[in-house]
Design an enzyme around this catalytic site. Structure first.
Site, PDB file in Angstrom:
ATOM      1  N   VAL A  15       0.821  -1.110   0.022  1.00 44.31           N
ATOM      2  CA  VAL A  15       0.066   0.054   0.065  1.00 44.31           C
ATOM      3  C   VAL A  15       0.945   1.349   0.051  1.00 44.31           C
ATOM      4  O   VAL A  15       0.591   2.229  -0.635  1.00 44.31           O
ATOM      5  CB  VAL A  15      -1.028   0.088   1.251  1.00 44.31           C
ATOM      6  CG1 VAL A  15      -1.971   1.341   1.100  1.00 44.31           C
ATOM      7  CG2 VAL A  15      -1.838  -1.354   1.255  1.00 44.31           C
ATOM      8  N   GLY A 119     -11.354  -1.307   2.608  1.00 47.58           N
ATOM      9  CA  GLY A 119     -10.693  -0.930   1.418  1.00 47.58           C
ATOM     10  C   GLY A 119     -11.320   0.463   0.794  1.00 47.58           C
ATOM     11  O   GLY A 119     -11.097   1.553   1.595  1.00 47.58           O
ATOM     12  N   GLY A 172      -3.331 -14.256  -5.925  1.00 47.00           N
ATOM     13  CA  GLY A 172      -3.046 -12.916  -5.034  1.00 47.00           C
ATOM     14  C   GLY A 172      -3.942 -12.330  -4.243  1.00 47.00           C
ATOM     15  O   GLY A 172      -4.026 -11.200  -3.620  1.00 47.00           O
ATOM     16  N   LYS A 190     -12.215  -5.396  11.875  1.00 43.75           N
ATOM     17  CA  LYS A 190     -13.119  -4.345  11.015  1.00 43.75           C
ATOM     18  C   LYS A 190     -14.470  -4.269  11.570  1.00 43.75           C
ATOM     19  O   LYS A 190     -14.970  -2.890  11.698  1.00 43.75           O
ATOM     20  CB  LYS A 190     -13.098  -4.601   9.558  1.00 43.75           C
ATOM     21  CG  LYS A 190     -11.574  -4.666   9.051  1.00 43.75           C
ATOM     22  CD  LYS A 190     -11.798  -5.719   7.676  1.00 43.75           C
ATOM     23  CE  LYS A 190     -10.504  -5.454   6.842  1.00 43.75           C
ATOM     24  NZ  LYS A 190     -10.310  -6.545   5.678  1.00 43.75           N
ATOM     25  N   GLY A 287      -6.065  -4.558  -2.122  1.00 40.31           N
ATOM     26  CA  GLY A 287      -5.141  -4.238  -3.228  1.00 40.31           C
ATOM     27  C   GLY A 287      -4.589  -2.927  -3.076  1.00 40.31           C
ATOM     28  O   GLY A 287      -5.084  -2.062  -2.329  1.00 40.31           O
TER      29      GLY A 287
HETATM   30  N1  LIG Z   1      -2.346  -4.817   1.341  1.00 44.77           N
HETATM   31  C1  LIG Z   1      -3.611  -4.569   1.185  1.00 44.77           C
HETATM   32  O1  LIG Z   1      -4.617  -4.788   0.393  1.00 44.77           O
HETATM   33  C2  LIG Z   1      -4.349  -3.751   2.428  1.00 44.77           C
HETATM   34  C3  LIG Z   1      -5.705  -3.304   2.612  1.00 44.77           C
HETATM   35  C4  LIG Z   1      -6.155  -2.603   3.568  1.00 44.77           C
HETATM   36  C5  LIG Z   1      -5.443  -2.388   4.323  1.00 44.77           C
HETATM   37  N2  LIG Z   1      -4.143  -2.718   4.638  1.00 44.77           N
HETATM   38  C6  LIG Z   1      -3.452  -2.364   5.794  1.00 44.77           C
HETATM   39  O2  LIG Z   1      -2.222  -1.384   5.248  1.00 44.77           O
HETATM   40  C7  LIG Z   1      -1.151  -1.585   6.177  1.00 44.77           C
HETATM   41  C8  LIG Z   1       0.119  -1.858   5.219  1.00 44.77           C
HETATM   42  O3  LIG Z   1      -0.319  -3.215   4.564  1.00 44.77           O
HETATM   43  P1  LIG Z   1       0.872  -3.512   3.462  1.00 44.77           P
HETATM   44  O4  LIG Z   1      -0.041  -4.750   2.699  1.00 44.77           O
HETATM   45  O5  LIG Z   1       1.450  -2.443   2.338  1.00 44.77           O
HETATM   46  O6  LIG Z   1       1.930  -4.276   4.065  1.00 44.77           O
HETATM   47  P2  LIG Z   1       3.641  -4.804   3.595  1.00 44.77           P
HETATM   48  O7  LIG Z   1       3.476  -4.872   2.184  1.00 44.77           O
HETATM   49  O8  LIG Z   1       4.053  -5.712   4.602  1.00 44.77           O
HETATM   50  O9  LIG Z   1       4.480  -3.410   3.846  1.00 44.77           O
HETATM   51  C9  LIG Z   1       4.887  -2.994   5.118  1.00 44.77           C
HETATM   52  C10 LIG Z   1       5.935  -1.955   5.058  1.00 44.77           C
HETATM   53  O10 LIG Z   1       5.902  -1.295   6.407  1.00 44.77           O
HETATM   54  C11 LIG Z   1       7.478  -1.458   6.786  1.00 44.77           C
HETATM   55  N3  LIG Z   1       7.801  -1.908   8.154  1.00 44.77           N
HETATM   56  C12 LIG Z   1       7.222  -2.927   8.621  1.00 44.77           C
HETATM   57  N4  LIG Z   1       7.752  -2.819  10.091  1.00 44.77           N
HETATM   58  C13 LIG Z   1       8.572  -1.674  10.262  1.00 44.77           C
HETATM   59  C14 LIG Z   1       9.170  -1.553  11.239  1.00 44.77           C
HETATM   60  N5  LIG Z   1       9.135  -2.008  12.514  1.00 44.77           N
HETATM   61  N6  LIG Z   1       9.885  -0.218  11.172  1.00 44.77           N
HETATM   62  C15 LIG Z   1       9.985   0.393   9.907  1.00 44.77           C
HETATM   63  N7  LIG Z   1       9.390  -0.124   8.769  1.00 44.77           N
HETATM   64  C16 LIG Z   1       8.382  -1.110   8.997  1.00 44.77           C
HETATM   65  C17 LIG Z   1       8.010  -2.470   5.802  1.00 44.77           C
HETATM   66  O11 LIG Z   1       9.263  -2.237   5.725  1.00 44.77           O
HETATM   67  P3  LIG Z   1      10.416  -3.282   4.806  1.00 44.77           P
HETATM   68  O12 LIG Z   1       9.869  -2.820   3.357  1.00 44.77           O
HETATM   69  O13 LIG Z   1      11.595  -2.731   5.043  1.00 44.77           O
HETATM   70  O14 LIG Z   1       9.933  -4.742   4.953  1.00 44.77           O
HETATM   71  C18 LIG Z   1       7.236  -2.223   4.516  1.00 44.77           C
HETATM   72  O15 LIG Z   1       7.769  -1.250   3.672  1.00 44.77           O
HETATM   73  C19 LIG Z   1      -1.627  -2.518   6.997  1.00 44.77           C
HETATM   74  O16 LIG Z   1      -2.038  -1.977   8.283  1.00 44.77           O
HETATM   75  C20 LIG Z   1      -2.592  -3.225   6.349  1.00 44.77           C
HETATM   76  O17 LIG Z   1      -3.489  -3.899   7.441  1.00 44.77           O
HETATM   77  C21 LIG Z   1      -3.571  -3.415   3.658  1.00 44.77           C
END
Ligand SMILES: NC(=O)c1ccc[n+]([C@@H]2O[C@H](COP(=O)([O-])OP(=O)(O)OC[C@H]3O[C@@H](n4cnc5c(N)ncnc54)[C@H](OP(=O)(O)O)[C@@H]3O)[C@@H](O)[C@H]2O)c1
Length: 407
Positions: A15, A119, A172, A190, A287
């Site tokens: 995201v 979302g 995915g 949620k 997504g």
């Molecule tokens: N993916 C979806 O479709 C979606 C939908 C709705 C809500 N969300 C929410 O959006 C948020 C992010 O999701 P995502 O899917 O984008 O996660 P992700 O792909 O796992 O990305 C997480 C990011 O946060 C960084 N990070 C994690 N722990 C950290 C720490 N301790 N210190 C510094 N950086 C840290 C990671 O760093 P590195 O790059 O170094 O690993 C990475 O860049 C979550 O709360 C999730 O629930 C996601």
């Protein structure tokens, strides 16, 4: 030169990276709307950036790291430094929401979180703003796209749960570790947030009872189709007497229910209130680009203040034993009197049968029925007794039915 609005980004994963791209692509448009030029000033990942410097150089911090620690600490520190915060972190809000909203109020900053639930579907904004004056009686939601995709594929193709999950992972729609999606915990977080906003009362994730879809079989789907039912993982939040029930479980819906037609990885929320009858919002539930779009919407809103933080105007007790109709699937020995005994045990607990079909013969004999609504504890007491009868060939399977249609 227009004034700059400085943004610090925590997390650059699925995201976060989509958000950074979208922000750059929409900067001109945002400047035209707000009169301010948004600028991404710093990015934090595990290997890049320093939190203190990013906060120091920001007007608003976007938290897209996920998890509780260090996200909670970072969000609190950003707000105490006077920065607005936008987050998509449902686990954080469902477990520490009250602390975070109190901090936002104390420091006079905005904490926005549209992307944390469903979302891109704008349900948070609708509950907080559009329906702020409606007395909400009940919410039903399909708030987890992974499980909705799996159940849709099972219904459409007759696939087993394991095969549909493997397909979701291939496409995915499910993560490598899908545990919190399929066991209902993601949806429970949620629903805690939605219930908090709909009923203006604190709701913690621990107060939400949840059950997942791992035990659903292709048979259940097939038999239910004969009864005119489709299966969804449904979150419910409703007023019950002077309390509140918030729960997530698989449930059958009749075809006319507004959530019955939501298929694939989509999300939808139905809001019911006497004043508005019923509103259903639906759209993509996850997504990177979709979620980033909801995050950007929050950033733009924060650039044009003010916005409210959730107030506590009620303190409702959370009720766990509620009434439901049930689908009951029994593998039985093929002999006379079986249905009568089952009906008697249900009847002793006050459950009556709405419809029943008998399937198969001999080794394959099954009774599949739908009951009228009954208190869940009484239904399960009857099911325990039915499970002990000598003609039962395996454990009874029960799934709730949402017993209503809208016209
Ligand atoms: N993916 C979806 O479709 C979606 C939908 C709705 C809500 N969300 C929410 O959006 C948020 C992010 O999701 P995502 O899917 O984008 O996660 P992700 O792909 O796992 O990305 C997480 C990011 O946060 C960084 N990070 C994690 N722990 C950290 C720490 N301790 N210190 C510094 N950086 C840290 C990671 O760093 P590195 O790059 O170094 O690993 C990475 O860049 C979550 O709360 C999730 O629930 C996601």
């Amino acid at each position: 030169m227009p004034e700059t609005f400085r943004i610090g980004l925590l997390g650059h994963g699925t995201v976060g990276s989509a958000f950074a791209e979208l922000l750059a692509a929409r900067a001109d448009q945002i400047e035209a709307i707000t009169g301010l030029r948004p600028e991404l000033r710093g990015v934090l990942t595990r290997s890049r950036g320093r939190f203190d410097e990013i906060v120091e150089d920001a007007d608003l911090v976007v938290e897209l790291m996920g998890g509780l620690d260090p996200a909670r600490d970072y969000v609190l520190r950003a707000m105490s430094a006077g920065r607005h915060v936008v987050t998509a972190n449902k686990q954080l809000l469902s477990q520490h929401g009250e602390e975070l909203w109190a901090a936002a109020r104390e420091h006079g900053v905005q904490l926005r979180f549209e992307a944390a639930v469903a979302g891109v579907v704008p349900v948070i904004r609708v509950l907080q703003e559009s329906l702020a004056g409606a007395h909400v009686d009940r919410l039903h939601g399909i708030v987890n796209g992974t499980t909705n995709f799996i159940l849709t594929r099972m219904a459409e193709t007759g696939a087993s749960y394991a095969d549909a999950l493997a397909e979701a992972q291939r496409l995915g729609y499910a993560e490598a570790d899908p545990t919190e999606d399929v066991n209902g915990k993601d949806a429970a977080a949620k629903m805690a947030i939605l219930a908090r906003l709909a009923f203006n009362t604190p709701v913690h994730l621990d107060q939400v009872t949840y059950e997942g879809i791992e035990h659903i079989t292709a048979d259940d789907m097939e038999y239910a189709r004969d009864l005119g039912l489709g299966l969804k993982l449904i979150g419910t939040a409703e007023r019950i007497d002077s309390g509140l029930s918030v729960r997530v479980h698989p449930a059958f819906l009749y075809g006319g229910h507004p959530l019955a037609s939501i298929s694939g990885p989509f999300n939808a929320v139905t809001i019911e209130s006497q004043a508005i009858t019923e509103i259903t919002l639906s759209g993509p539930g996850a997504g990177g680009p979709q979620t980033a779009s909801a995050v950007l919407g929050d950033v733009i809103s924060a650039m044009i203040p003010p916005a409210s933080t959730p107030e506590t105007t009620e303190r409702l007790s959370v009720v766990t034993d509620v009434e439901s109709a049930f689908y009951l699937h029994l593998e039985v020995a093929d002999r006379p009197g079986v249905l009568a005994q089952v009906a008697q045990l249900l009847g002793l607990q006050g459950a009556s049968i709405r419809s029943v079909v008998q399937k198969g013969l001999g080794e394959n004999a099954r009774l599949v029925m739908v009951t009228h609504p009954i208190l869940e504890s009484r239904f399960y007491a009857a099911v325990d007794l039915i499970g002990g009868l000598d003609f039962m060939r395996s454990r009874p399977r029960a799934i709730r039915v949402i017993d209503e249609e809208f016209v």
